[in-house]
Design an enzyme around this catalytic site. Structure first.
Site, PDB file in Angstrom:
ATOM      1  CG  ASP A 142      -4.312  -0.293  -1.859  1.00  0.00           C
ATOM      2  OD1 ASP A 142      -5.270  -1.080  -2.034  1.00  0.00           O
ATOM      3  OD2 ASP A 142      -3.767  -0.136  -0.752  1.00  0.00           O
ATOM      4  CG  HIS A 143      -2.933  -3.849  -2.902  1.00  0.00           C
ATOM      5  ND1 HIS A 143      -3.727  -4.724  -2.189  1.00  0.00           N
ATOM      6  CD2 HIS A 143      -2.441  -2.974  -2.001  1.00  0.00           C
ATOM      7  CE1 HIS A 143      -3.686  -4.392  -0.908  1.00  0.00           C
ATOM      8  NE2 HIS A 143      -2.932  -3.327  -0.756  1.00  0.00           N
ATOM      9  CB  SER A 150      -0.933   0.027   1.222  1.00  0.00           C
ATOM     10  OG  SER A 150      -1.860  -1.017   1.128  1.00  0.00           O
ATOM     11  CG  HIS A 192      -1.400  -6.794  -0.821  1.00  0.00           C
ATOM     12  ND1 HIS A 192      -0.575  -5.713  -0.715  1.00  0.00           N
ATOM     13  CD2 HIS A 192      -2.130  -6.837   0.323  1.00  0.00           C
ATOM     14  CE1 HIS A 192      -0.787  -5.102   0.450  1.00  0.00           C
ATOM     15  NE2 HIS A 192      -1.725  -5.771   1.094  1.00  0.00           N
TER      16      HIS A 192
HETATM   17 ZN   LIG Z   1      -2.517  -4.984   2.806  1.00  0.00          ZN
END
Ligand SMILES: [Zn+2]
Ligand SMILES: *[C@@H]1O[C@H](CO)[C@@H](O)[C@H](O)[C@H]1NC(C)=O
Ligand SMILES: *[C@@H]1O[C@H](CO)[C@@H](O)[C@H](O)[C@H]1NC(C)=O
Length: 524
Positions: free
Chosen positions: A398-399, A125, A478
């Site tokens: 973000d991901h 992040s 992630h």
């Molecule tokens: Zn995370």
């Protein structure tokens, strides 16, 4: 003799089973609990006309879309941390049913952003925050610095020539007001990209820097993230900061409002410092630490607002007591204050639904979806408080994460229930699974490495029930695929396509005429 052996064998078997299975529950209950019982397949769906009419209506709606080329006086940028496409789809099913939508799915223009960091396929992040707030890709774990700075490099972190500038700074330079709202610590990676420059995202307070850098002679010159928020060129100019993280601002020996632990070791009280800067400048600054305090804020009389509602991250909505405000309530107050403060030049507001990611890391799928709905509600609130004619709203992530929606579950089946039975072991498997995480071993019988029936393992009454995972890890990771970008308002049509994540602030800057060299803004 033989009889006794058999008896012992069965007793042992029983002990081992009851030792493994935490809370046996009938599978049917799991399916009932979250299913929309009153949802039946609409019989019109069986006709051609139903789908053809819907299809043609969409074409007509698209045809009517008009490009909005106004200047975006205001920009509100929402990031759902870890809000993967599968999380959006599953949350939609969970809350509204398959054919319905979360608030931001109604936005007219959608794109896809590639999230990799300079040195990693799957990013964190901090590197992504640098990308979507400063417009420059960075190394994994670093914040507000370019790729010349490696994670935890104590010496390089003081090299200002490698610092990036954020869209927050570009907005301030055009006399706009700025603010941030998050459900995590306000010093965490995602909001940090707005105001911090540092080689390590975890250097949120002085002690964290000391742990990594005390052998480096200049380490006392490194400013931790909390100090940068209160005293930095962007942080000190924020009109509103709302979220968690009180502990990062005060020394361990100092008292917290509700007796929680603090984290600093340098004797500083940055909240008191923030207040005294206000006194020196004749500003009315308000600090609040609970929901009541937030609702008492008089936006007309408040110049700047700092609200820190927990010592660490704020609580999951599913667990929060009334003393923590919701993301929607924080977003509403932030917008009111910014509208009131700077009606002439407008504002840039960053809002993060930060706990979607935190829940996924623990394979708490139920909490991740609940946080996603909370996030969707905050966006809905923002849209109703603003106008599409002068306010650009961008929603992204973000991901991704490793959660998948799998099997061939029936329509309107409980999203947390079973998809089907495996053709190999004849045991059911769930629709929601993770590629890795702490919910791996509890679903495997350690005696023979076979799967357990997951419906017997999972405790569906517990929001913190772990969903199954393949590779055992303490923290689920992630994911690396693209994330969606939803846009509404001025220049929203520019957000279509598949692009690098770092173009996002450049698009927002173009739409709102901040940053340099924008020809279409000349007459403004
Ligand atoms: Zn995370
Ligand atoms: C300062 O803000 C507080 C809280 O919003 C308010 O109660 C107070 O009246 C304000 N003071 C002034 C001088 O505006
Ligand atoms: C999330 O869960 C809480 C507690 O169970 C519930 O009160 C809230 O309505 C849920 N949020 C949404 C948006 O459904």
């Amino acid at each position: 003799m033989r009889f006794y052996f058999i008896l012992i064998f069965f007793t042992l078997l029983q002990i081992s089973i009851s030792g493994i299975i935490p809370n046996p529950e009938h599978p049917a209950k799991l399916t009932e609990r979250h299913s929309k019982n009153n949802y039946k397949i609409n019989s019109e769906e069986k006709t051609k006309e139903f789908w053809i009419t819907k299809g043609k209506k969409f074409v007509e709606d698209q045809r009517k879309l008009k490009e909005n080329k106004n200047i975006a006086k205001n920009v509100i940028f929402f990031i759902g941390d870890g809000l993967s496409l599968s999380t959006i789809a599953a949350s939609r099913v969970y809350q509204y049913g398959e054919e319905n939508s979360l608030s931001f799915e109604h936005f007219p223009y959608i794109g896809l952003a590639k999230t990799y960091a300079i040195d990693k396929i799957v990013p964190d992040s901090a590197s992504t925050s640098t990308s979507y707030l400063c417009g420059v890709k960075a190394n994994y774990g670093t914040l507000g610095v370019n790729g010349n700075i490696k994670r935890k490099d104590c010496e390089a972190t003081l090299q200002e020539q490698y610092y990036t500038t954020s869209i927050g700074k570009w907005a301030l330079d055009k006399k706009k007001s700025i603010g941030l709202v998050t459900t995590t610590r306000v010093t965490h990676a995602s909001p940090g990209g707005l105001y911090a420059h540092i080689a390590e995202r975890n250097w949120e307070n002085n002690e964290e820097i000391e742990k990594n850098c005390k052998n480096y002679e200049n380490y006392k010159k490194i400013k931790d993230i909390a100090v940068q928020l209160i005293h930095g060129d962007v942080g000190s100019e924020m009109t509103v900061v709302l979220g968690g993280g009180r502990r990062e601002f005060r020394d361990k020996k100092m008292n917290d409002e509700i007796g929680l632990e603090n984290a600093r070791t340098d004797g500083r009280d940055l909240i008191a410092e923030w207040k005294s800067i206000g006194d020196e400048n004749n500003e009315n600054r308000t600090f609040v630490f609970d929901r009541q305090g937030l609702s008492n804020v008089d936006v007309e009389k408040t110049d700047r607002l700092l609200g820190l509602f927990n010592s660490g991250h704020m609580k999951y909505k599913m667990e929060a007591k009334d003393y923590e405000p919701s993301l929607e309530e924080m977003t509403e107050t932030a917008i009111k204050l910014l509208q009131n403060k700077n009606d002439e030049n407008g504002y840039f507001l960053f809002v993060e639904g930060g706990l979607i990611d935190v829940a996924h890391h623990s394979t708490y799928a139920q909490i991740a979806f609940n946080e996603t709905i909370e996030f969707s509600n905050a966006i809905d609130k923002a849209r109703t408080m603003t106008s599409e004619s002068d306010t650009l709203i961008v929603v992204s992530s973000d991901h991704s994460h490793t959660m998948s929606i799998a099997g061939y579950p029936d329509r309107y089946n409980d999203i947390f229930g079973t998809a089907a039975e495996s053709d190999r072991d004849d045991l059911p498997f769930l629709t929601i699974n993770y590629a890795n995480g702490k919910g791996a071993d509890i679903y495997i019988n350690s005696e023979n490495n076979a799967r357990h029936d997951p419906t017997v393992i999972i405790d569906s009454k517990n929001p913190k029930a772990l969903f199954p995972a393949t590779a055992l890890r303490d923290s689920e990771t992630h994911g690396g695929e693209d994330v969606a970008v939803f846009a509404s308002g001025p220049w929203a049509h520019l957000f279509t396509g598949v692009y690098e994540q770092n173009v996002l602030p450049h698009l927002m800057a173009y739409a709102s005429c901040i940053g340099d060299g924008l020809k279409h803004c000349a007459n403004n």
